[in-house]
Design an enzyme around this catalytic site. Structure first.
Site, mmCIF file in Angstrom:
data_model
loop_
_atom_site.group_PDB
_atom_site.id
_atom_site.type_symbol
_atom_site.label_atom_id
_atom_site.label_comp_id
_atom_site.label_asym_id
_atom_site.label_seq_id
_atom_site.Cartn_x
_atom_site.Cartn_y
_atom_site.Cartn_z
ATOM 1 N N LYS A 1 2.188 -4.018 -6.057
ATOM 2 C CA LYS A 1 1.243 -3.440 -7.002
ATOM 3 C C LYS A 1 0.705 -2.171 -6.361
ATOM 4 C CE LYS A 1 -2.070 -4.559 -10.387
ATOM 5 N NZ LYS A 1 -2.012 -5.543 -11.414
ATOM 6 N N GLU B 1 11.022 -8.729 -16.313
ATOM 7 C CA GLU B 1 9.646 -8.892 -16.766
ATOM 8 C C GLU B 1 9.380 -7.905 -17.884
ATOM 9 O OE1 GLU B 1 6.963 -8.032 -13.532
ATOM 10 O OE2 GLU B 1 7.902 -6.116 -13.111
#
Length: 183
Positions: free
Chosen positions: A45, A77
């Site tokens: 992230k 995803e």
């Protein structure tokens, strides 16, 4: 090389948390699909998630809530969510590896599904299997668990949230409030 003795930068931002509407929960949501062309460290992230931002914009441009991505013929995803499928009553999720950002809601969704007796399978999901699934869901902090009922402009999974989604969504809501979740 990394510079020595660098002062850290602190950045903070706050926005109201908008959770799925009752209509989205009842009717499901639309997604588009795309080739996952992001870098190979999607598990990090960072402040430079340009690939995810571009995929999110692709969804917006097509009146969809998310872009579901595939890399090398397998589900990875969505732009800001994890994606799970249901086949024959089993929840199937892509493994947490460098191709997806593992979220706490991914873990919570699997935990809640297991708590209500749903069989789990964490493994690579081929594109054809994902597109032929009985149900497909999004899972994220802002979407919680949300059924996908339209893919690339076409109805998916009968065009309405499926029975496994309903069971897991209800258990998820109870788990959020700390209420006991029936098995």
């Amino acid at each position: 090389e990394f510079p020595l003795n660098v002062r850290p930068t602190v950045f903070m931002m706050s926005n109201p948390l908008v959770v799925p509407s009752r209509e989205q929960v009842e009717r499901g949501v639309a997604v588009v699909t795309a080739q996952d062309n992001r870098w190979l460290r999607c598990d990090l992230k960072t402040t430079s998630l340009l690939g995810n931002v571009l995929m999110r914009q692709l969804a917006v441009d097509h009146d969809a809530i998310e872009t579901v991505m595939f890399r090398d013929g397998h589900l990875t995803e969505a732009s800001a969510s994890n994606v799970l499928i249901v086949r024959d009553g089993r929840v199937i999720a892509p493994p947490k590896d460098n191709l997806i950002l593992p979220g706490i809601t991914y873990d919570a969704t699997l935990e809640v599904a297991k708590s209500v007796g749903v069989v789990l399978d964490v493994r690579a999901i081929p594109h054809a299997e994902a597109m032929a699934a009985d149900e497909m869901w999004l899972s994220s902090s802002t979407k919680e668990v949300l059924a996908i009922t339209t893919v690339d402009g076409k109805p998916f999974g009968g065009g309405k949230p499926g029975p496994v989604f309903r069971r897991v969504w209800e258990a998820f809501q109870k788990a959020k409030t700390g209420a006991a979740v029936p098995a």
